[in-house]
Write a protein that holds these residues in place. Sequence first.
Motif, short mmCIF file in Angstrom:
data_model
loop_
_atom_site.label_atom_id
_atom_site.label_comp_id
_atom_site.label_asym_id
_atom_site.label_seq_id
_atom_site.Cartn_x
_atom_site.Cartn_y
_atom_site.Cartn_z
N THR A 313 36.53 50.77 34.58
CA THR A 313 35.96 49.55 35.17
C THR A 313 35.80 48.44 34.14
O THR A 313 35.60 47.29 34.49
CB THR A 313 34.58 49.79 35.84
N ASN A 318 40.96 43.95 35.29
CA ASN A 318 40.19 43.94 36.52
C ASN A 318 39.69 42.55 36.88
O ASN A 318 39.56 41.68 36.04
CB ASN A 318 38.98 44.87 36.38
N LYS A 321 35.20 43.51 39.12
CA LYS A 321 34.94 44.95 39.02
C LYS A 321 35.90 45.83 39.81
O LYS A 321 35.72 47.05 39.89
CB LYS A 321 33.49 45.27 39.40
N ILE A 323 39.32 47.83 40.19
CA ILE A 323 40.29 48.36 39.24
C ILE A 323 41.71 48.04 39.70
O ILE A 323 42.10 48.34 40.83
CB ILE A 323 40.08 49.87 39.03
#
Lengths: 357, 357
Positions: A313, A318, A321, A323
Amino acid sequence: MQENNLYNITHTTTVVETLKELLTVSNYSSLFVLVDENTKQHCLPIIQTSLPPAVIIIKTKSGESNKNIESATYIWKQLTEREADRHSLLINLGGGLLSDLGGFSASCFMRGIDFVTIPTTLLSQVDASVGGKQAVNLLGLKNQIGVFRSAHHVLIDPVFLKTLPSEQILSGFAEMLKHGLIQDETHFRQLQEIGISDHQLISDEVFGNLIQQSVAIKKQIVRADPYEKGIRKALNFGHTFGHAFESFFNSSGKNITHGHAVALGMICESFLSNKKTNFPLHDLLSLVAFFTTHYPLRKIHRQDYDTLIEWMTHDKKNKSKQINISILEKIGKVKINQIVNNGDIIEALDFYMQLYQ
Amino acid sequence: MQENNLYNITHTTTVVETLKELLTVSNYSSLFVLVDENTKQHCLPIIQTSLPPAVIIIKTKSGESNKNIESATYIWKQLTEREADRHSLLINLGGGLLSDLGGFSASCFMRGIDFVTIPTTLLSQVDASVGGKQAVNLLGLKNQIGVFRSAHHVLIDPVFLKTLPSEQILSGFAEMLKHGLIQDETHFRQLQEIGISDHQLISDEVFGNLIQQSVAIKKQIVRADPYEKGIRKALNFGHTFGHAFESFFNSSGKNITHGHAVALGMICESFLSNKKTNFPLHDLLSLVAFFTTHYPLRKIHRQDYDTLIEWMTHDKKNKSKQINISILEKIGKVKINQIVNNGDIIEALDFYMQLYQ
């Protein structure tokens, strides 16, 4: 990428002459060489005759844990105290860790001085040397602090690979395999055929050509997207899981090379490629067989999943948050910006665990 | 200068609305505001209503001695721990020190996130806000570590100047005078006429216009030479001696503002302008009279010369330890790359000392 040239890469088998010529035509006010304890012993003697007597050596320590802002600060203080100015040159003689650290330090010293990179490991020759990413780690996160800035020149010579242990060769080989997998099936098949069981058996010429091909693939991708807004993310195939494995094993004292971790990451992300796209099952199985032959599986446990997911994460790719990974549609073709959720990740880790049960 | 826009500067008298609009049209994953203890108290309340509830405040300390790599590292750790990603925005709310520190931190975090600068001092409005130089100090040397990277947007509003002490206004005023001296006699004459004895008496409109003119001069120079290879060095007029005075007085506890030190530096470098070019003696004398009225001379002694010269030899404009300054040919016209030797410097310092004897 600033006023620098992204693509000033010379493949040579006579690095001493190439470097001497480069320094002769340039007009630097002073010259610094960054080494670590390994390259000071094994690589500095190789290039010594190209260097003028007034050269100043700065020594840093090898090891991922030294790729940090404190080491950069040490280099900045050395450069300052030894009276470097804006017209000084820093030569980074070492692997990816050293060249990232040295590249970052040079890029920020007086808002940027020239630096030349002489990569001395296979990994840094095929990966870190091209693309202008310079960085150090922070809070255990890889390359958290850095800039985009290219070396003034990169000199690649297989001579430095002679003394490398085979795990270091394998580490670089993983990135070469990745270049083939995302962009060029022929390159992948060539590498697969050669294998790498004993790189001393491969001739310099063959090896040099393979390196050159691999660098060309990376160069092409970086040229299309220097700041990683789009297609450059393709190069992250295997790296979301790979970085998590690398941080996980290294932080628990079970050291793993970057390429080994990425190879294990490519196993997991090939699984997700099959799950999320039409990436064929037989390709998945053949990749797994090939990777596990060269890169032994490292044991993880179910109770490690949360830690691994936590590392993922923090990945720089990203957004908000979520992935975001790059996966394969087929061998030689990649698809970027694939959002995966915790369920996907757990499935991939389960798949990985089953391989050695 | 990377993929950023060098010239995204908005002059406004309604910063709340301008900022709100900017945040509405953007799509940042999270929002951080960097303040110091002063701007937290005086400036954050002014823009508070433009900020979404989820905004995260990072507080740093004011003072030149805090503009260092440790403060940048603190900001990087805060950003990491508060889960900033590549799509986060950092708003730098403060003077030049804060915006240099915040700009450097944002430029290196994950190899660069967007930042917006809201300069809250006159000095930062006319100087630090434009030109894309981001940096921190090292070993007492100003801006030794940094990068060239521009703010995504700069918002300049005179509203923030209301609460500034007059020494801060005078500090910025010195840079405005410099812009006139090197490039635009009319601008200089306007500033000279207005003086700045009590800036509260100058209307917002007049002041706003003068700021806009001054920024336009700097913008024009930076646009012509973003990386300070040539004409951008003109902006260093007064700064070789000025930086030395600044380091000298600050390190001995007799704090001096940047602009005050630069004003004293312009006295010395105007003397050298007269010595080295045809810069007229009557202009030199009239500049000295004007500067000393607004910027009281600070005492130095003959035994301080070596220390001052030592500071000057560390200036980033130098090459091979030769001191390189920018001087005036006439008011509104500058000449860069003038090498001065120790004899020249001593003469200039002697001239300076005679002024208060």
